[in-house]
Write an enzyme that holds these catalytic residues in place. Sequence first.
Site, PDB file in Angstrom:
ATOM      1  N   SER A 171       4.010 -59.899  44.101  1.00  0.00           N
ATOM      2  CA  SER A 171       4.489 -60.591  45.316  1.00  0.00           C
ATOM      3  C   SER A 171       5.565 -59.766  46.012  1.00  0.00           C
ATOM      4  O   SER A 171       5.610 -59.714  47.243  1.00  0.00           O
ATOM      5  CB  SER A 171       5.012 -61.988  44.977  1.00  0.00           C
TER       6      SER A 171
ATOM      7  N   ARG B 103       4.867 -42.569  25.085  1.00  0.00           N
ATOM      8  CA  ARG B 103       5.359 -42.897  26.432  1.00  0.00           C
ATOM      9  C   ARG B 103       5.319 -41.683  27.336  1.00  0.00           C
ATOM     10  O   ARG B 103       5.014 -41.785  28.523  1.00  0.00           O
ATOM     11  CB  ARG B 103       6.789 -43.452  26.354  1.00  0.00           C
TER      12      ARG B 103
ATOM     13  N   LEU C  59      10.802 -47.081  31.051  1.00  0.00           N
ATOM     14  CA  LEU C  59      10.490 -45.682  31.348  1.00  0.00           C
ATOM     15  C   LEU C  59      11.491 -44.784  30.616  1.00  0.00           C
ATOM     16  O   LEU C  59      12.644 -45.153  30.427  1.00  0.00           O
ATOM     17  CB  LEU C  59      10.554 -45.463  32.862  1.00  0.00           C
TER      18      LEU C  59
ATOM     19  N   ASN D  89      14.871 -50.677  41.874  1.00  0.00           N
ATOM     20  CA  ASN D  89      14.324 -51.765  41.071  1.00  0.00           C
ATOM     21  C   ASN D  89      14.905 -53.077  41.567  1.00  0.00           C
ATOM     22  O   ASN D  89      16.025 -53.110  42.108  1.00  0.00           O
ATOM     23  CB  ASN D  89      14.675 -51.579  39.581  1.00  0.00           C
TER      24      ASN D  89
ATOM     25  N   HIS E 220      15.818 -56.911  40.121  1.00  0.00           N
ATOM     26  CA  HIS E 220      15.998 -57.626  38.860  1.00  0.00           C
ATOM     27  C   HIS E 220      16.409 -59.065  39.176  1.00  0.00           C
ATOM     28  O   HIS E 220      17.309 -59.275  40.014  1.00  0.00           O
ATOM     29  CB  HIS E 220      17.074 -56.924  38.015  1.00  0.00           C
TER      30      HIS E 220
ATOM     31  N   ASP F 205      18.266 -51.598  33.873  1.00  0.00           N
ATOM     32  CA  ASP F 205      18.917 -52.583  34.753  1.00  0.00           C
ATOM     33  C   ASP F 205      20.396 -52.254  34.979  1.00  0.00           C
ATOM     34  O   ASP F 205      21.229 -53.148  35.107  1.00  0.00           O
ATOM     35  CB  ASP F 205      18.800 -53.993  34.140  1.00  0.00           C
TER      36      ASP F 205
END
Length: 200
Positions: free
Chosen positions: A13, A65, A93, A107, A109, A145
Site C-alpha cells: 500500500s 544473505r 539487509l 524506510n 517504520h 530502524d
Amino acid sequence: MKNVAILISGGGSNMVKLVESMAADHPARPCLVMANDPHAGGLEKARQMGVATAAVDHTAFGKDREAFEVKLNTHLEAAKTDIICLAGFMRVLTPSFMEKWSGRMLNIHPSLLPKYKGLHTHARALDAGDKQAGCTVHEATAELDGGPILCQASLTIEHGETEDTLAAKVLRLEHIIYPETLRRFASGDKARIDHAIDAT
Ligand code: GRF
C-alpha cells in the site's frame, strides 16, 4: 530525474502511494518494484500501474544473505536505481548492502522512533499505555530502524484502541508522509519535518 526502486514484501500500500506521487513536476520516477516473495500482492499492483517488477525469492538462498543481495543488486543496477524506498520490506539487509546504498535509501517504520524498533509496534505502544503513536520515515542504515529521521507523524491513541484500529490509522499517516518525504529527499532536501496529525 531520479530513479526510485521500491522494495516490498506484501500488499504494497505504501508502494502504491509512492508510485502515484511520482508524476508531473516530481523530481523522481519509479524504475522498479521488487519483492522478496514472488507472490507479494504489491507486484500485481505495480504491473497494473505500468512499473517494472522483479521478485527475488529469499527462501531460494537459505541463510546466504549475501547471495540474495547480489541478486537484488543485479536488478537494482539494471534499473539504474538512484534511490531505494523500503516499503513493508520484511528482510534484514546486511551491513554491506546498507553501506553500498548508504545515503540513498529510505524506510518507513510504524512507530515514533526511536521507540519500538522492530516488530509488533502497535501492540507494544498499547501495552505501554502510550498516549501517542505514529510513524517515521528515516534514512535506512546498517542499524535496524536507526538511521537519521526525516519525518514523523503522530496521532493520539483513542480510548478502546485496538492493535488493528491503530495499525489502520497509522498506515493512513504513512501514506501521507512517505510520498512527501521522498519528494523532498529526491530534490536533495534532508531537513526533518514532523507532523501532529489527528488521523480521525
Ligand atoms: C505496514 O504495517 C506498514 O506499517 C509497514 O509495513 C506494513 C505493510 O505496509 N511499513 P504496505 O501496505 O505493504 O506498504
